[in-house]
Design a protein around this motif. Structure first.
Motif, PDB file in Angstrom:
ATOM      1  N   LEU A  13     -60.948  45.943  10.990  1.00 19.74           N
ATOM      2  CA  LEU A  13     -60.490  45.499  12.314  1.00 19.74           C
ATOM      3  C   LEU A  13     -61.316  44.301  12.783  1.00 19.74           C
ATOM      4  O   LEU A  13     -60.769  43.303  13.269  1.00 19.74           O
ATOM      5  N   ARG A  22     -62.668  52.333   9.854  1.00 21.58           N
ATOM      6  CA  ARG A  22     -61.751  51.194   9.973  1.00 21.58           C
ATOM      7  C   ARG A  22     -62.374  49.957  10.608  1.00 21.58           C
ATOM      8  O   ARG A  22     -61.752  48.886  10.626  1.00 21.58           O
ATOM      9  N   TRP A  63     -50.807  45.278  15.446  1.00 21.87           N
ATOM     10  CA  TRP A  63     -51.518  45.923  14.337  1.00 21.87           C
ATOM     11  C   TRP A  63     -52.915  46.388  14.766  1.00 21.87           C
ATOM     12  O   TRP A  63     -53.338  47.507  14.420  1.00 21.87           O
ATOM     13  N   SER A  81     -50.994  51.773   7.968  1.00 18.67           N
ATOM     14  CA  SER A  81     -51.942  51.738   9.090  1.00 18.67           C
ATOM     15  C   SER A  81     -52.020  53.071   9.824  1.00 18.67           C
ATOM     16  O   SER A  81     -52.854  53.247  10.706  1.00 18.67           O
ATOM     17  N   CYS A  82     -51.131  53.983   9.461  1.00 22.43           N
ATOM     18  CA  CYS A  82     -51.185  55.329  10.042  1.00 22.43           C
ATOM     19  C   CYS A  82     -52.218  56.182   9.301  1.00 22.43           C
ATOM     20  O   CYS A  82     -52.697  55.819   8.235  1.00 22.43           O
ATOM     21  N   TYR A 138     -53.833  50.183  14.072  1.00 20.98           N
ATOM     22  CA  TYR A 138     -54.885  50.553  13.107  1.00 20.98           C
ATOM     23  C   TYR A 138     -56.135  51.058  13.845  1.00 20.98           C
ATOM     24  O   TYR A 138     -56.868  51.898  13.348  1.00 20.98           O
ATOM     25  N   VAL A 151     -55.954  46.528   4.319  1.00 19.26           N
ATOM     26  CA  VAL A 151     -55.434  47.880   4.581  1.00 19.26           C
ATOM     27  C   VAL A 151     -54.966  48.525   3.279  1.00 19.26           C
ATOM     28  O   VAL A 151     -55.200  49.711   3.027  1.00 19.26           O
ATOM     29  N   THR A 211     -56.323  51.850   1.190  1.00 21.52           N
ATOM     30  CA  THR A 211     -55.376  52.946   0.940  1.00 21.52           C
ATOM     31  C   THR A 211     -55.297  53.318  -0.539  1.00 21.52           C
ATOM     32  O   THR A 211     -55.351  54.489  -0.889  1.00 21.52           O
TER      33      THR A 211
END
Ligand SMILES: CCCCCCCCCCC/C=C/C(=O)SCCNC(=O)CCNC(=O)[C@H](O)C(C)(C)COP(=O)(O)OP(=O)(O)OC[C@H]1O[C@@H](n2cnc3c(N)ncnc32)[C@H](O)[C@@H]1OP(=O)(O)O
Length: 208
Positions: free
Chosen positions: A169, A165, A39, A67-68, A43, A98, A102
């Motif tokens: 992360l 991100r 991941w 994650s795309c 990500y 995540v 989104t």
């Protein structure tokens, strides 16, 4: 990079439930570390990443898609969502983060508590996917969208993506071992094993 599946009707069925059932703590930790690394790479990828969702996408499958950078889903009977609570387990904080990034806080709260699985149209309406098209048009649509993204100067796009991100992360990077240990302890609880056993039986029963 385009994520797609060779299995008709299934983008990803999520994590291998059998890896979480009646396993050893050591194996659970190794399993979780592998997932964390996969991941973090996805990500945190500098590449443009797109999900061609040509089938069901529950739990870990939904995480992969979210994650795309962009998601195209096939219309029809397929479902997507973080359905962990329905299995008697809990979406880890980084799955939640995540989803928050989104679809926002309110939709995430509802989605996670209910373990909701959405149709493609429902997913579109809450922003979980970016486009819904007939199955045969998923890949051509992804390829067309990719061409748009490739026209953006790469360095500017990568810096923007990385900064958007980074916090999510870093949150996992800073506590990977604690998270892996927590997973192994949680998943091996008697009550969680019982729920997983019942869920596996229900999947097998559905088939018979
Ligand atoms: C306080 C905080 C604490 C946090 C601590 C951490 C907690 C743990 C967090 C773990 C996060 C988990 C993430 C996950 O991804 S769990 C997996 C969730 N996945 C699912 O629920 C999907 C289940 N599968 C289905 O619903 C259907 O199979 C599907 C719609 C995907 C496809 O349906 P279809 O009818 O086409 O196919 P079958 O159901 O007949 O399935 C074929 C065979 O595959 C087996 N199968 C399916 N999914 C899985 C899976 N995820 N793992 C293992 N095996 C799976 C299914 O049983 C069939 O097997 P057989 O052919 O042997 O019967």
């Amino acid at each position: 990079m385009v994520l797609a599946s060779a299995a008709p009707g299934i983008f990803s069925a999520g994590l291998d439930i059998l890896e979480m059932y009646q396993s050893t703590p050591e194996r659970c930790v190794a399993f979780w570390r592998a997932l964390q690394d996969a991941w973090l790479n996805l990500y945190g990828s500098r590449l443009i990443t797109m999900a061609a969702i040509e089938g069901h996408s529950p739990a870990g499958g939904c995480l992969l898609a979210m994650s795309c950078d962009y998601r195209v889903m096939a219309e029809g009977k397929f479902q997507i969502g973080l359905n962990e609570t329905k299995l008697g387990i809990v979406a880890p904080f980084w799955f939640t983060d995540v989803m928050l990034n989104t679809i926002g806080h309110r939709e995430t709260e509802k989605a996670l508590q209910l373990g909701a699985l959405y149709s493609a149209q429902q997913a579109l309406s809450i922003g979980l996917v970016d486009k819904v098209v007939p199955l045969a048009e998923v890949m051509p649509t992804v390829e067309g969208e990719l061409k748009n993204w490739l026209q953006i100067p790469a360095a500017a796009r990568v810096i923007t993506k990385t900064s958007m991100r980074k916090a999510v992360l870093d949150r996992l990077r800073s506590q990977k071992e604690k998270d892996a240990q927590f997973f192994a302890d949680f998943i091996n609880r008697d009550s969680v094993q019982k729920s997983l056993g019942m869920y596996i039986a229900s999947l097998q029963k559905k088939k018979n």
